[in-house]
Design an enzyme around this catalytic site. Sequence first.
Site, PDB file in Angstrom:
ATOM      1  N   ALA A   1     -11.368   5.206   2.245  1.00 45.39           N
ATOM      2  CA  ALA A   1     -12.786   4.843   2.159  1.00 45.39           C
ATOM      3  C   ALA A   1     -13.371   4.314   3.473  1.00 45.39           C
ATOM      4  O   ALA A   1     -14.410   3.675   3.468  1.00 45.39           O
ATOM      5  CB  ALA A   1     -12.976   3.820   1.045  1.00 45.39           C
ATOM      6  N   SER A   2     -12.721   4.606   4.585  1.00 44.27           N
ATOM      7  CA  SER A   2     -13.294   4.147   5.854  1.00 44.27           C
ATOM      8  C   SER A   2     -14.609   4.862   6.147  1.00 44.27           C
ATOM      9  O   SER A   2     -14.808   6.013   5.749  1.00 44.27           O
ATOM     10  CB  SER A   2     -12.303   4.376   7.002  1.00 44.27           C
TER      11      SER A   2
ATOM     12  N   ASP B   1       0.849  -1.194   0.000  1.00 47.67           N
ATOM     13  CA  ASP B   1       0.000   0.000   0.000  1.00 47.67           C
ATOM     14  C   ASP B   1       0.889   1.251   0.000  1.00 47.67           C
ATOM     15  O   ASP B   1       1.800   1.366   0.831  1.00 47.67           O
ATOM     16  CB  ASP B   1      -0.866  -0.045   1.271  1.00 47.67           C
TER      17      ASP B   1
ATOM     18  N   ASP C   1       2.925   4.971  -5.457  1.00 50.61           N
ATOM     19  CA  ASP C   1       2.196   6.223  -5.263  1.00 50.61           C
ATOM     20  C   ASP C   1       3.133   7.406  -5.492  1.00 50.61           C
ATOM     21  O   ASP C   1       3.839   7.843  -4.593  1.00 50.61           O
ATOM     22  CB  ASP C   1       1.597   6.271  -3.855  1.00 50.61           C
TER      23      ASP C   1
HETATM   24  P1  13P Z   1      -8.707   5.158   5.447  1.00 49.85           P
HETATM   25  O1  13P Z   1      -7.810   6.099   6.201  1.00 49.85           O
HETATM   26  O2  13P Z   1      -9.978   5.812   5.024  1.00 49.85           O
HETATM   27  O3  13P Z   1      -8.961   3.891   6.184  1.00 49.85           O
HETATM   28  O4  13P Z   1      -7.952   4.772   4.082  1.00 49.85           O
HETATM   29  C1  13P Z   1      -6.928   3.815   4.077  1.00 49.85           C
HETATM   30  C2  13P Z   1      -6.235   3.752   2.763  1.00 49.85           C
HETATM   31  O5  13P Z   1      -6.601   4.355   1.781  1.00 49.85           O
HETATM   32  C3  13P Z   1      -5.049   2.892   2.711  1.00 49.85           C
HETATM   33  O6  13P Z   1      -4.405   2.994   1.477  1.00 49.85           O
HETATM   34  O1  G3H Z   2      -3.107   5.020   3.626  1.00 46.93           O
HETATM   35  C1  G3H Z   2      -2.332   4.804   4.566  1.00 46.93           C
HETATM   36  C2  G3H Z   2      -2.590   3.686   5.487  1.00 46.93           C
HETATM   37  O2  G3H Z   2      -3.607   4.028   6.385  1.00 46.93           O
HETATM   38  C3  G3H Z   2      -1.317   3.210   6.128  1.00 46.93           C
HETATM   39  O3  G3H Z   2      -0.929   3.962   7.226  1.00 46.93           O
HETATM   40  O4  G3H Z   2       1.549   4.307   6.909  1.00 46.93           O
HETATM   41  O5  G3H Z   2       0.454   4.522   9.176  1.00 46.93           O
HETATM   42  O6  G3H Z   2       0.722   2.281   8.116  1.00 46.93           O
HETATM   43  P1  G3H Z   2       0.553   3.756   7.892  1.00 46.93           P
HETATM   44 ZN    ZN Z   3      -4.519   4.983   0.696  1.00 45.72          ZN
END
Ligand code: 13P
Ligand code: G3H
Ligand code: ZN
Length: 304
Positions: free
Chosen positions: A209-210, A78, A100
Amino acid sequence: MGEYILSKALKGHYAVGAFNFATLEVLKAIMSSAEDCHSPVILQISEQAMSFMGDEYLKGVISATRKQATVPVSFHLDHGKSLDSVKRAIEIGCDSVMIDASMLPFEDNVSITSKVVEYAHERGVYVEAELGSLAGIEDDINVSEENSVYTSPKQAKEFVDRTGVDSLAIAIGTKHGAYKYSSESRLNMDILKEIERALPNIPLVLHGASGVEAAQVNKLFELGVDIRGAKGLSRDLLEEVSSSNICKINGDTDIRIAYLIGILSDIQENKSNIDYRKYLSSGMREVAGLVADRMNLYKSAGRA
Ligand code: 13P
Ligand code: G3H
Ligand code: ZN
C-alpha cells in the site's frame, strides 16, 4: 490476550499504519511520529529484517520500545513463511504474526494457517493470514485474469471460519514494491465490499500500500537514484480504504524511499561531513514526516 489493536480500529473506522523496519534508526523515527501524532502503530519485521538485525538484538529493542512508548505499539512478523519463523517471532516478543501461505493451494493454506493459529493463540499472540495473490492490476490484463488474482469473498469466509485467524490480508489490486501501476492506481472496491459483507467482524489488511508519489520518485532521480516509472496507490484511495474494514495498511517501500531521500540530500548538502549520525538523522526526519502524513491520512492520529 489483551485487546487486539485492529479490533479497536474496526470499531473506530480508521486504519493503523504498519511500517516495516530493519534498523534501530527507522524504528525510532516511526515511534517518534506515533507519539507526536498520538497514534497507535504497528512495527513490522520481515524474516529478512529479523535476520539482518539478529534475534537477540531485536528482543532488546522490542522490550526497550515497549518500556518507553506512550502510545499503543504492536510488534508484528510480516510475511512469515513457516511455523518456525512464527516461533522465532513470538520468542523475540511479537504481539502478532502473519503466516503467508497464500501462494499454496487453498487447502494447504488452511492447514498451515490453522497450525499457526493454534500455536500462537496458546501464547496470546494474534494471527494474520493472506488469501489471494498480490499481483496488481495491469492495464492490459483481461477480466478473467484480473478476477483470478483477487481474494474470493466466498473463500475468504470459509478460510476465516476454518482457521480462526484474527485478521485477513486480501488482494484487491495492490502489489508489493515500487512499481505497482503503469497508469492510474485502482482497487476493486466491489470485491472489498463483498468481503466486508461476508466477514463484517474481521479486520482486513492491505499489503503493498505504499504511495510512491511522483514527487518522491523525481527527488530520488535528482539525487542519482533511478526508479522512474515507479507508481503506488493514490492518496484518495488510501484515504477511502482507511474508513472501510481495512484496519491495517502496510508500507515499506515508502519508508525506504523517504530514508534514502533524507540521507542522500544530507550527503549532497554537507560534502565534508563524515559523521553518520548527521545524515542518518536527516533520513530519520524524512521517515518521521512520511509516517505522520500516513497516520493523518489513515485517521489513526489522535486515537492513541
Ligand atoms: P509496499 O511494498 O507497498 O511498501 O508494501 C509493503 C508490505 O506490504 C509489507 O508487508
Ligand atoms: O512485503 C515485504 C516487505 O517489503 C519486506 O521486505 O523481505 O526485503 O524485508 P524484505
Ligand atoms: Zn506485504
